[in-house]
Motif scaffolding. Structure first.
Motif, PDB file in Angstrom:
ATOM      1  N   GLY A  12      42.791  42.072  40.724  1.00  0.00           N
ATOM      2  CA  GLY A  12      42.755  42.235  41.849  1.00  0.00           C
ATOM      3  C   GLY A  12      43.685  41.296  42.226  1.00  0.00           C
ATOM      4  N   HIS A  13      44.604  40.798  41.443  1.00  0.00           N
ATOM      5  CA  HIS A  13      45.545  39.926  42.407  1.00  0.00           C
ATOM      6  C   HIS A  13      47.201  40.080  40.869  1.00  0.00           C
ATOM      7  N   TRP A  14      46.241  40.091  40.433  1.00  0.00           N
ATOM      8  CA  TRP A  14      47.475  40.380  38.926  1.00  0.00           C
ATOM      9  C   TRP A  14      47.387  42.111  38.320  1.00  0.00           C
ATOM     10  N   GLU A  15      48.704  42.432  38.099  1.00  0.00           N
ATOM     11  CA  GLU A  15      48.643  43.851  37.808  1.00  0.00           C
ATOM     12  C   GLU A  15      48.921  43.370  36.517  1.00  0.00           C
ATOM     13  N   SER A  16      47.739  44.026  34.609  1.00  0.00           N
ATOM     14  CA  SER A  16      47.358  44.234  33.735  1.00  0.00           C
ATOM     15  C   SER A  16      47.052  41.924  33.045  1.00  0.00           C
TER      16      SER A  16
END
Length: 88
Positions: A12-16
């Motif tokens: 929810g905070h970091w892509e991949s």
């Protein structure tokens, strides 16, 4: 995954979140702590890591991932047990 285990792997905070992306924007990263618990040796650790990665890249420009990394299963230590690579 327990909440305490997901500090930097929250999708929810970091892509991949499970991928190593050197160009990733690091806003909100907690690796060296915050506030009064901020690591005073963070500059040295970052410099050492940069020097090591630059030396590796210079010696092995065709280095690529050759398999799935295996994480260390520990509640207190985060890292990889293995990272298969290929020189090409």
């Amino acid at each position: 995954m327990a909440q305490s285990d997901s500090a930097h792997r929250d999708p929810g905070h970091w892509e991949s979140p499970d991928e190593f992306l050197p160009g990733r924007k690091t806003n909100g990263h907690l690796a060296f702590g915050t506030g009064i618990h901020y690591c005073i040796a963070n500059a040295l650790a970052r410099l050492e890591a940069r020097i090591a990665l630059e030396a590796l890249a210079a010696q092995a420009p065709g280095l690529t991932r050759a398999g799935v990394p295996a994480r260390i299963q520990s509640p207190v230590l985060r890292g990889l047990r293995s990272l298969p690579v290929r020189l090409g």
